[in-house]
Scaffold this active site. Structure first.
Site, PDB file in Angstrom:
ATOM      1  CG  ASP A 417      -1.783   1.200   1.342  1.00 41.33           C
ATOM      2  OD1 ASP A 417      -2.634   1.373   0.448  1.00 41.33           O
ATOM      3  OD2 ASP A 417      -1.616   1.989   2.287  1.00 41.33           O
ATOM      4  CD  GLU A 470      -2.461   2.476  -3.395  1.00 41.28           C
ATOM      5  OE1 GLU A 470      -3.480   3.156  -3.512  1.00 41.28           O
ATOM      6  OE2 GLU A 470      -1.809   2.431  -2.344  1.00 41.28           O
TER       7      GLU A 470
END
Length: 751
Positions: A417, A470
C-alpha cells in the site's frame, strides 16, 4: 571465614528490581557462584510464605531466607558448580513447583544478534515475540522484544496479575533485546511488555512480533503457537512454483472480510459481530468459483485498532486480526481457497503506522521505529508515523514480516500500500515540512533500498509468490529489474488508467467526444510496466459514489455502462481487479460498518433483478476472459494489442485487436447510447468475423442489438485497412468478434 548471605546482597540493584527498574535482573536473580564451593540462589516472590530450592540430581531441598519485607529470597548451597534446580513456593496451603526463569540460557545467539543488527535476519520472527516451548522438560513461553533504549522491561499478563516486578526481562546488550522464559505460560495467555523509558515514563506495549491479539477495543497480545495447523494445499503450492504470471489470466476480487457478509444479528449489542474466517472461506470461495475469479485480494488482515482504518493502520504486523478468529482460522481460510484453486493476495502496509500508545510509536521511550524529526517521521495528512527505513533493525522487522506472511500463512502475494508515499520525502507535505536527501532531492533513498531488498528476498524464494505495488506516480521501473535500477515489483496498479477511465465514464455521453483521449492514452505507456487494471475500494468511498452511481443517465443506461466498463477493462491489456459489490451494481457507497447489499440480487415482481443480471454478466465475462488466450496471453508485449480505430471521437467509438499465437479477437466499444444499424470497421485480414460476445444481449439486461450472423470481410478500405466488415453496433456496449483468416489458396482462386 564462612560466607554470609548479607555480604552477598547487592541492595541497590535489589531495590531497583523491586521497583521494576532493573535492566539486568539476572545479576540479582537466579544462581551464580559465591565462591569455589558455594552457589548463591536468589528469587523474588512477593506473595510467598516460604520458598525452598530443590536440587534435581541430588533430590535435596534447601530453605531460602527471606531477605527483606518485599519478598526477596536467597540461599547458599554447597555446590562446586551451578546445579539444575527448582523452586518450591508455598502460598497458604498450596505449594507450587517452578523452574527458575533466570537459570535458562539465552535462546538468541551471537549470530542472531549480528544478523538482526545488520538487518538481514529473515526469520527474526522465530526469535522475537512469544514462543511456546519446552525447556528442561518444563513447558512455558519464551518472550523476546527489541527495546534498546529502555531502562527496564517486564513481561506482564494475567499469569502474574500484571505485576511489573515479577518477570523483569534480561537484556542482551549487544542487540538491545530483552528476553525471558516463563514456565507455565501457554497458548491463550494475555500479555504485554511494560517498558520503562529513559525519561522515567512507563508504557504498556503490545508485542510487535505477537501472533495473536485481543479483539478490539482491547489491546493485549495473546500467546499462540503457529505450528499447530496441518496444511492441505501442497498441490497448489507446488503448482504455483511453475505459474508464469505474465502469460496467465488474473482476475482479482478485492474484499474487505468484515463486510463481505455479516452474520444476522438479533439485538443492538451484536451489531459489530463478524463472521469467522472459516465461515467466510466457504462463502467467499463458492462465490469466487461461481464468478470465475482467480484470486482474492484482502484489505489488510493484520491486527489494527480502528475498524474505520480498514486495516491500513496496523499495530500487530505479525498477527491476523482477531475480529474474525484465531491464526489457525485464518490459515484454514487460505488453505480452503487454495484447495479450490483460488489464490490469496494480502494488502500489506510498510508505509506508515498509527500513533496508538500500545503500538510501535515511541516504543522504548524513543522514536525507535520512526524518525525523531517529524519532518521525516510523520504523515501530516494521515496522522500516522513513517518508518525509519535506514535503521537496519526496522528494515529487518518489515522485510521479515513480508516473508512471514508468505511462509507461515501461504499468501500468494503481497500488495504494498501507498508505495508513492514511501518513495517521495515530500509526499503530502508542504515546503518546510520535509527534509531533502543527501543529494538535495526528494527521493527517499532509504525506502528505495528497502523496497529493492525486499523484492529480491521475495523472488529468491522461487515459489511463485508475487509483490504488487500501489504506486500512483510516474516513478520509472517500478516493475523493473533491481539489477537495472528498478524497484523489482512483479505488478503495478495502473492508477492512471483508473483515473482517466472513471473520469471519462462520469462524463455525459453527449460530451465524451471531447475526452476521447482518456480512452486511448493508457496504451501510450502500457508496456512501460507490468500492470493491473484496478477499480478498487478507494474509488467507491468518501463521497466518490459506487460504480453504479458514477454512471450517468437512466438506470438502464447505468447498467449498460457498467457492462461496457467491465467489458472494456477485460479486453484492455493488464491483469484485472474489481472491488466487491461493484460486480452486481451495488448502489450505496461501501462502508465497513455493513454487509454488501446482497438483497439487490433477489427476484423482483418482474422477475430477475437488474443487479442479478449484471452479476451473471460479470461471471460470463470472467469466464470468457479466461477461455480466450488472446485476452491475456500477450498482455506484456505490444504484439498482443493493435489499434483499429482511435479517431472516431464524434461517435465515441474505439476498435482494437487482442491477439496471441492461436487467436485474434476484434473488439468494438461504443460509449454513447446511440445504436448504429450499419457500422463499418476495418479488419486485419480477409476472413470471417463472428460475434462471440455482446454486452447488449437481452439476457444481460440489454436491448438485444446483436449480430447473430457470421460476417464475411469485404474489400472496402476503412480505418486504414484494405478490408472491412459492416455490423450492428449496439448502444453503450462492447462487442467482440472472433477473427478467422480465410485460406490463402482459396483467396488466390477468388482473385
Amino acid at each position: 571465614m564462612a560466607i554470609q548471605l548479607d555480604d552477598l546482597m547487592q541492595w541497590p540493584e535489589i531495590e531497583a528490581l523491586e521497583y521494576a527498574e532493573c535492566d539486568q535482573p539476572e545479576q540479582v536473580l537466579g544462581a551464580r557462584m559465591a565462591d569455589k564451593s558455594h552457589v548463591l540462589i536468589t528469587a523474588f516472590f512477593p506473595e510467598a510464605d516460604k520458598v525452598s530450592v530443590r536440587v534435581k540430581d541430588k533430590k535435596k531441598e534447601y530453605n531460602m531466607t527471606k531477605m527483606d519485607e518485599e519478598g526477596y529470597f536467597a540461599v547458599l548451597i554447597p555446590e562446586r558448580k551451578i546445579p539444575e534446580y527448582l523452586f518450591l513456593i508455598k502460598m497458604g496451603k498450596e505449594i507450587i513447583e517452578r523452574l527458575d526463569s533466570y537459570s535458562i540460557e539465552s535462546q538468541i545467539d551471537s549470530m542472531d544478534m549480528s544478523q538482526f543488527n545488520h538487518g538481514v535476519h529473515d526469520t527474526i520472527y522465530e526469535k522475537l515475540g512469544a514462543h511456546p516451548m519446552t525447556i528442561q522438560g518444563v513447558s512455558g513461553t519464551y518472550f523476546a522484544v527489541w527495546a534498546p533504549n529502555a531502562r527496564a522491561v517486564s513481561v506482564v499478563g494475567d499469569f502474574n496479575q500484571w505485576d511489573n516486578r515479577l518477570h523483569p526481562m534480561k537484556k542482551l546488550a549487544d542487540a538491545g533485546i530483552y528476553e525471558l522464559f516463563i514456565p507455565g505460560v501457554g497458548c491463550g495467555e494475555l500479555y504485554k511488555y511494560e517498558i520503562l523509558g529513559n525519561t522515567g515514563k512507563r508504557v504498556m506495549k503490545a508485542d510487535p512480533f505477537g501472533n495473536y491479539a485481543e479483539k478490539r477495543p482491547h489491546t493485549a497480545s495473546i500467546v499462540w503457537d503457529l505450528e499447530r495447523y496441518s496444511w492441505q494445499d501442497k498441490d497448489w503450492m507446488e503448482a504455483r512454483k511453475k505459474w508464469k504470471m505474465k502469460r496467465e489470466p488474473m482476475l482479482i476480487y478485492e474484499v474487505a472480510l468484515g463486510s463481505f457478509r455479516k452474520p444476522p444479528v438479533e439485538d443492538e449489542e451484536e451489531k459489530e459481530a463478524f463472521c469467522n474466517y472459516r465461515e467466510i472461506a466457504t462463502l467467499l470461495c463458492d462465490y469466487c468459483l461461481e464468478m470465475g475469479y482467480t484470486h482474492v485480494e484482502l484489505l489488510p488482515v493484520m491486527e489494527h485498532p480502528l475498524d474505520g482504518s480498514w486495516g491500513y493502520q496496523v499495530t500487530g504486523y505479525y498477527a491476523p486480526t482477531s475480529r474474525y478468529g484465531t491464526p489457525e482460522d485464518f490459515m484454514y481460510f487460505v488453505d480452503y481457497l487454495h484447495q479450490h484453486g483460488i489464490g490469496v493476495i494480502l494488502d500489506w502496509v510498510p508505509a506508515h503506522f498509527p500513533k496508538d500508545e500500545h503500538g510501535l510509536a515511541r516504543f522504548d521511550g524513543t522514536c525507535l521505529f520512526e524518525h525523531l524529526d517529524p519532518r521525516q517521521g510523520e504523515h501530516p495528512h494521515w496522522g500516522t508515523l513513517i518508518y525509519n527505513y535506514g535503521r537496519p533493525q526496522v528494515a529487518n522487522f518489515l522485510i521479515a514480516n513480508a516473508l512471514f506472511w508468505l511462509e507461515k500463512f501461504h499468501a500468494d502475494g503481497l500488495r504494498m500500500d501507498a508505495v508513492a508515499s514511501m518513495l517521495y520525502l515530500d509526499y503530502g507535505k508542504n515546503d518546510g515540512e520535509w527534509v531533502a536527501n543527501m543529494y538535495g532531492g526528494h527521493e527517499n533513498l532509504e525506502a528505495i533500498d528497502f523496497l529493492q531488498k525486499l523484492n529480491k528476498k521475495i523472488h529468491a524464494r522461487k515459489d511463485g509468490s508475487l509483490s504488487i505495488a500501489e504506486e500512483s506516480t510516474a516513478w520509472s521501473m517500478v516493475t523493473g529489474d533491481v539489477s537495472k535500477g528498478g524497484l523489482g515489483f512483479d505488478l503495478k496498479w495502473n492508477m492512471g488508467w483508473m483515473n482517466d477511465f472513471l473520469e471519462y465514464m462520469r462524463t455525459d455521453p453527449l460530451f465524451r467526444k471531447g475526452r476521447h483521449g482518456m480512452l486511448t492514452f493508457s496504451m501510450m505507456y502500457q508496456y512501460s510496466e507490468e500492470y493491473i487494471l484496478v477499480l478498487s475500494h478507494d474509488e467507491v468511498v468518501h463521497m466518490k459514489g459506487s460504480m453504479y452511481t458514477k454512471m450517468p443517465g437512466s438506470p438502464a443506461d447505468k447498467f449498460a455502462s457498467l457492462r461496457l466498463s467491465y467489458g472494456y477493462m477485460a479486453a484492455h491489456p493488464g491483469k484485472k481487479l474489481l472491488f466487491m459489490g461493484q460486480e452486481f451494481g451495488q448502489e450505496r457507497e461501501w462502508s465497513e460498518e455493513r454487509s454488501l447489499d446482497w438483497n439487490l440480487l433477489e427476484p423482483t415482481e418482474d422477475g430477475m433483478s437488474e443487479n442479478e443480471k449484471l452479476r451473471q454478466y460479470v461471471s460470463i465475462l470472467n469466464q470468457f476472459y479466461r477461455l480466450h488466450p488472446a485476452m491475456y496471453r500477450e498482455d506484456s508485449r505490444p504484439a498482443g494489442f493493435e489499434w483499429i480505430s482511435t479517431l472516431d471521437a464524434d461517435r465515441s467509438v474505439i476498435a482494437f485487436l487482442r491477439k496471441c499465437k492461436d487467436e485474434t479477437l476484434l473488439v468494438l466499444c461504443n460509449f454513447t447510447p446511440v445504436a448504429h444499424e450499419k457500422f463499418r470497421v476495418g479488419v486485419p485480414f480477409v476472413g470471417k468475423y463472428k460475434e462471440i460476445f455482446n454486452s447488449d444481449a437481452e439476457e444481460y439486461g440489454g436491448t438485444g442489438f446483436t449480430n447473430p450472423r457470421l460476417k464475411q470481410s469485404k474489400r472496402v478500405k476503412w480505418d486504414g485497412r484494405l478490408n472491412s466488415i459492416e455490423c450492428r453496433l449496439a448502444p453503450l456496449s462492447i462487442q467482440i468478434f472472433n477473427c478467422t483468416k480465410e485460406n490463402k489458396k482459396k483467396t488466390d482462386r477468388a482473385k
